[in-house]
Design a protein around this motif. Structure first.
Motif, mmCIF file in Angstrom:
data_model
loop_
_atom_site.group_PDB
_atom_site.id
_atom_site.type_symbol
_atom_site.label_atom_id
_atom_site.label_comp_id
_atom_site.label_asym_id
_atom_site.label_seq_id
_atom_site.Cartn_x
_atom_site.Cartn_y
_atom_site.Cartn_z
ATOM 1 N N ASP A 16 0.846 -1.183 0.000
ATOM 2 C CA ASP A 16 0.000 0.000 0.000
ATOM 3 C C ASP A 16 0.891 1.246 0.000
ATOM 4 N N PRO A 17 0.820 2.095 -1.028
ATOM 5 C CA PRO A 17 1.696 3.271 -1.083
ATOM 6 C C PRO A 17 1.409 4.290 0.015
ATOM 7 N N ILE A 18 0.240 4.209 0.639
ATOM 8 C CA ILE A 18 -0.101 5.171 1.692
ATOM 9 C C ILE A 18 0.439 4.719 3.045
ATOM 10 N N SER A 19 0.107 3.487 3.446
ATOM 11 C CA SER A 19 0.533 2.997 4.765
ATOM 12 C C SER A 19 1.866 2.280 4.736
ATOM 13 N N GLN A 20 2.330 1.889 3.530
ATOM 14 C CA GLN A 20 3.531 1.080 3.360
ATOM 15 C C GLN A 20 3.395 -0.304 3.985
ATOM 16 N N ARG A 21 2.174 -0.714 4.253
ATOM 17 C CA ARG A 21 1.923 -2.063 4.757
ATOM 18 C C ARG A 21 1.518 -2.975 3.604
ATOM 19 N N THR A 22 1.661 -4.282 3.822
ATOM 20 C CA THR A 22 1.317 -5.246 2.777
ATOM 21 C C THR A 22 -0.193 -5.448 2.707
ATOM 22 N N LEU A 23 -0.722 -5.264 1.515
ATOM 23 C CA LEU A 23 -2.125 -5.547 1.258
ATOM 24 C C LEU A 23 -2.232 -6.895 0.548
ATOM 25 N N ALA A 24 -3.358 -7.524 0.684
ATOM 26 C CA ALA A 24 -3.629 -8.773 -0.031
ATOM 27 C C ALA A 24 -5.004 -8.677 -0.676
ATOM 28 N N LEU A 25 -5.073 -9.119 -1.920
ATOM 29 C CA LEU A 25 -6.359 -9.223 -2.591
ATOM 30 C C LEU A 25 -7.035 -10.502 -2.100
ATOM 31 N N ARG A 26 -8.284 -10.415 -1.762
ATOM 32 C CA ARG A 26 -8.963 -11.533 -1.108
ATOM 33 C C ARG A 26 -9.106 -12.734 -2.042
ATOM 34 N N PRO A 27 -8.690 -13.930 -1.600
ATOM 35 C CA PRO A 27 -8.950 -15.153 -2.350
ATOM 36 C C PRO A 27 -10.243 -15.826 -1.893
ATOM 37 N N ASP A 28 -10.825 -15.267 -0.823
ATOM 38 C CA ASP A 28 -12.041 -15.815 -0.226
ATOM 39 C C ASP A 28 -12.627 -14.706 0.642
ATOM 40 N N ILE A 29 -13.952 -14.688 0.821
ATOM 41 C CA ILE A 29 -14.588 -13.589 1.553
ATOM 42 C C ILE A 29 -14.907 -13.973 2.996
ATOM 43 N N THR A 30 -14.837 -15.256 3.330
ATOM 44 C CA THR A 30 -15.226 -15.717 4.666
ATOM 45 C C THR A 30 -14.462 -15.000 5.769
ATOM 46 N N ALA A 31 -13.139 -14.885 5.626
ATOM 47 C CA ALA A 31 -12.332 -14.247 6.673
ATOM 48 C C ALA A 31 -12.730 -12.787 6.855
ATOM 49 N N GLN A 32 -13.089 -12.114 5.766
ATOM 50 C CA GLN A 32 -13.502 -10.713 5.872
ATOM 51 C C GLN A 32 -14.804 -10.582 6.649
ATOM 52 N N VAL A 33 -15.726 -11.509 6.396
ATOM 53 C CA VAL A 33 -16.980 -11.496 7.144
ATOM 54 C C VAL A 33 -16.708 -11.742 8.619
ATOM 55 N N GLY A 34 -15.756 -12.636 8.920
ATOM 56 C CA GLY A 34 -15.371 -12.872 10.307
ATOM 57 C C GLY A 34 -14.827 -11.616 10.960
ATOM 58 N N ARG A 35 -13.991 -10.875 10.225
ATOM 59 C CA ARG A 35 -13.447 -9.616 10.771
ATOM 60 C C ARG A 35 -14.567 -8.635 11.077
ATOM 61 N N ILE A 36 -15.507 -8.483 10.142
ATOM 62 C CA ILE A 36 -16.627 -7.568 10.348
ATOM 63 C C ILE A 36 -17.441 -7.986 11.573
ATOM 64 N N ALA A 37 -17.660 -9.293 11.724
ATOM 65 C CA ALA A 37 -18.498 -9.797 12.810
ATOM 66 C C ALA A 37 -17.912 -9.488 14.184
ATOM 67 N N VAL A 38 -16.578 -9.559 14.307
ATOM 68 C CA VAL A 38 -15.963 -9.383 15.632
ATOM 69 C C VAL A 38 -15.429 -7.971 15.851
#
Length: 371
Positions: free
Chosen positions: A70-92
């Motif tokens: 990420d050019p803004i944060s300089q942290r590593t971004l990943a393009l999602r290969p699956d959406i389940t983990a993202q839903v888990g993040r939103i839930a918690v």
């Protein structure tokens, strides 16, 4: 290397008419079917920080990730290969205050790092649902029922559900059928390969009946029941029996108690979905654990459906209802037809050809007339 105009990266493709419309139509049908069962839709971003993407599901691994900085944060971004983990993040995080069980649905593109022989596409359309806060047998029956209903709504027939028990081997190895950590990994590898001879060489004969039991659910259950009352196995078989009874006569059910490929973060139950005339898996799901920031663990169960094999099989396509509107045609009549589900193609010049626009009708006297 010479640049070839129009060339796309391996595993990526354009969807053209009518497949592009079919994909959109099927995704809508599936999402609506899921939503009518009480699952609210969320829409996470296509990319996020890698540590968040892989750190929410217990036993999940950082694999199949296409990474960028990420050019803004300089942290590593990943393009999602699956959406389940993202839903888990939103839930918690964003929805941690909501009462449990929490029912969430999603739909959108995912991007894999690599292709496989069975799935040569890297970009896929995924839709699914997650039930957060429970992984009970009742929750498994609900989630599997929603998945089957969504596929039926999309036009899939002859549905087969392959059930598996992802954590069974580890549970048995820690209790009634003990294995050291080193031996467990070797036994796991041989079970994955269904290598009966190697299991015997590892002095793991106690696990051989699990390989022999794979098949249609009724005879598989009978073979496993014949092993006697082995506590963790018996409880799982009781659960499978309830699931099989819930869907008897509606779908074909099979059981493979040792299958774990693709179920690395699932816990007591996993399942794959197949359809008659469709190539490969069209969905999968199971129970899993979501990790909170304070290290609390929350049970969940869900499924993901893959829209692309349905489109490739011709599902989601509808007969064309295209009306050619000549120059000077009544715009109000054309608008009325669009409101009734017709597609209107307006002529831009007197000599425009309705056949060239693939029209099936022409607007005459305010009404569609068959060409």
């Amino acid at each position: 290397m010479t640049n070839t105009p129009g060339l796309l990266p391996v595993g990526l493709r354009d969807r053209l008419p009518p497949q592009a419309e079919a994909a959109s139509r099927l995704l809508h049908r599936v999402i609506v079917a899921i939503g009518r069962n009480g699952y609210e839709r969320v829409a996470p971003p296509l990319a996020e920080f890698e540590d968040e993407l892989v750190g929410r599901l217990k036993s999940a691994r950082a694999h199949d990730l296409l990474r960028v900085v990420d050019p803004i944060s300089q942290r590593t971004l990943a393009l999602r290969p699956d959406i389940t983990a993202q839903v888990g993040r939103i839930a918690v995080t964003r929805m941690a205050y909501r009462p449990r069980p929490l029912r969430l649905a999603y739909g959108g593109p995912v991007l894999k790092l690599k292709t496989t022989q069975l799935r040569p596409e890297r970009e896929l359309i995924q839709a699914g649902a997650e039930l957060i806060g429970s992984d009970s047998v009742a929750a498994a029956i609900e989630v599997l029922g929603v998945a089957i209903e969504a596929l039926e709504t999309a036009g899939v027939t002859g549905i087969t559900v392959d059930l598996t028990l992802p954590d069974l081997i580890e549970t048995l190895a820690a209790g009634p059928m003990p294995l050291t950590a080193a031996r467990l990994e070797r036994v796991r590898e041989r079970l994955d390969a269904k290598d009966v001879g190697a299991l015997a060489a590892l002095e793991a004969e106690a696990y051989l009946p699990l390989v022999a039991a794979a098949g249609p659910v009724a005879p598989a259950m009978a073979k496993l029941r014949a092993l006697g009352d082995i506590a963790p196995l018996t409880s799982r078989l009781d659960a499978i029996e309830r699931i099989a009874a819930a869907f008897a006569g509606r779908v074909n059910l099979t059981l493979d108690p040792t299958e774990r490929h693709g179920f690395e973060y699932q816990s007591w139950i996993g399942f794959s979905l197949f359809g008659e005339g469709l190539s490969g898996e069209i969905g999968r799901g199971g129970s899993y654990t979501i990790l909170h920031a304070d290290d609390r663990e929350e049970p969940a169960i869900g499924f993901s459906l893959y829209i692309d094999p349905l489109v490739d099989a011709g599902l989601g396509q509808e007969p064309s209802k295209r009306v050619f509107v000549p120059v000077g045609g009544d715009p109000k009549a054309a608008a009325k037809l669009r409101g009734e589900g017709w597609t209107t193609i307006a002529a831009l010049a007197e000599d425009d050809d309705p056949a060239a626009a693939a029209c099936t009708h022409i607007l005459e006297g305010g009404a569609p007339v068959t060409l």
